[in-house]
Design an enzyme around this catalytic site. Sequence first.
Site: not given
Length: 594
Positions: A289, A550
Amino acid sequence: MHRHLSFNLATGFLSSQRAFTLCKHIRKTILTVKVIRKGSIFERISEYDSCRFLGLPVTTCCTTTHSLSDHSKETDSKKANGQSSSSTQKVPIRRGEELELRIQGLVSGGDGISRIGRYVVMIPHAVPGQLVKVVIGRVRSSYANAKVIQVVEQSPYETEPVCEHFGQFGCGGCKFQHISYNKQLEEKYQQVLRHYEGLFTRSNYIVENVMKPIVGSPVIFGYRNKMEFTFSNRRWIPGDHLGESKRISSAVVEENLRNEVSFKTNEEDFVLGLKPAGHFDKVLPIEYCHIQETVANEILNWVQKRTSEMHTTAYDVYSHQGFLRNLVIRTARNERNELEVMVNFVTSFGEDSSLLRPLALELGKQFSSIRSIVQNFTTSKGGASKGEEEQVLFGCNYIQHYVLGRTLRFTANCFFQTNPLQTEKLYQIVREAANLKVEDVVLDLFCGIGSIGLCLASDCKYVYGIDVVEEAIQMAKLNAKINGVRNAEFILANLEKSSLQDPEIQRLFHRNGILPPNVVIVDPPRGGLHSTLIKWLRWMKPSRIVYVSCNPATQVRDLESLCLMQRYRLVSIQPVDMFPHTPHIECIAILERI
């Protein structure tokens, strides 16, 4: 009247039980229309599906309002045709139709967007500036979904993805790797601006005076300090990579597995990786990743190899049996800039627990940067990585990160910002936004492990931190002690209820000659602030509120509530990109009392 009396035809009265049921349906009807008209978190779901999702009456949906609040406007009234303003616009396309469209931008979920007049078409995996040939999928009154079948003209903003798992059949974690980073920042800035344009218009704000330039991340790969991977016995095999006969046989096998009473493990399908978007029951094996640390990828591969050799089972989402569930890898940098790693195995309760301890000892010796290996036990049937019980398998139960002169210790179940380099910038912006003086008293709501409050403690007289998570409050108190901060106190309270008005908490704000808080920092979850908390803040009347979020959609909703009756004015909005290659964006808003 007795609770179970039936409806009386003569008098027309309802029993209390049936009256309660009727009132409940009326409330649901009102809520349904409100959800569809506001186009809130269900903006990507059709009117019908959003009602089904909420368990609300489908027939009460208002189909005249666009679900895409970011990009859609109310349909113009058609007076010439004698239609009312609530009439729906004519849908210009139909399902299965092939069109050539120019991608004009990105929606908040990451899909490309194009318009046919006022009608919106959303196209996944598209790049702004592309001319694409698409086939239309589902069609709704205000928007449609489409799939790219050919790129007719490339975009100047396209770039080659670095990850082999990126794309339509990948893990779905990164949505923007094929878009240049500068264009990502531009699109995120525009998304924030679209959320706030209504507030700017109604309050006569000048955009250039309020919106500040977006702050980009110093690194766009290897930045993430937490990744959660899933164990499964159901390997994700993208349908387009298989022949038709194999797809059919695979579907039959899966249906049989669902219907079996006994639990069986296919050792060849034991997999550790990420769930692709839209597939809660499948896992794509991940070898590397690119948005996490290199050592985290090495640990991931080591665990994948060793656990597949163990005589144990992966959790099955249909039978709810199996032992291994999740692997969470977290990293941090201490004050000597040394890497500290925590490995968290999330498992079911069971006899296989004894198998993990020797594995953890071997893992800890293999990687010198590992400071903590823990095991969290859970009985949840969902995908939660937080357990009801925890045991330490290797080292201790925490790791430490150093930011703005503070050492912050956190455990497996504590929240901490996922981009550590950008976190330092974020906290510095919050410090400048708070504009503290030595006599100020700060209230840090949703304080978590005390990270923001402790970074501000040296600039003010006192800091009160409040959170609902008991473990986080314990770590916040410990962090204050580790850093020698004596003018900070952390309190356990539920911010979604009226606990802030409890006499005990009010007495804390008035003891030892300390004035009540006059500067408030809030950093809530994506859902935003509870209405009770907003009312309490308006009643308390702090001189300044710094709102870190967020989710710009809920942030602007809460700011509008706080600005009611002209009690506060919006000073500035500062977008900060904490999540490169993903659609998410952090925003810092400053309110001042008038």
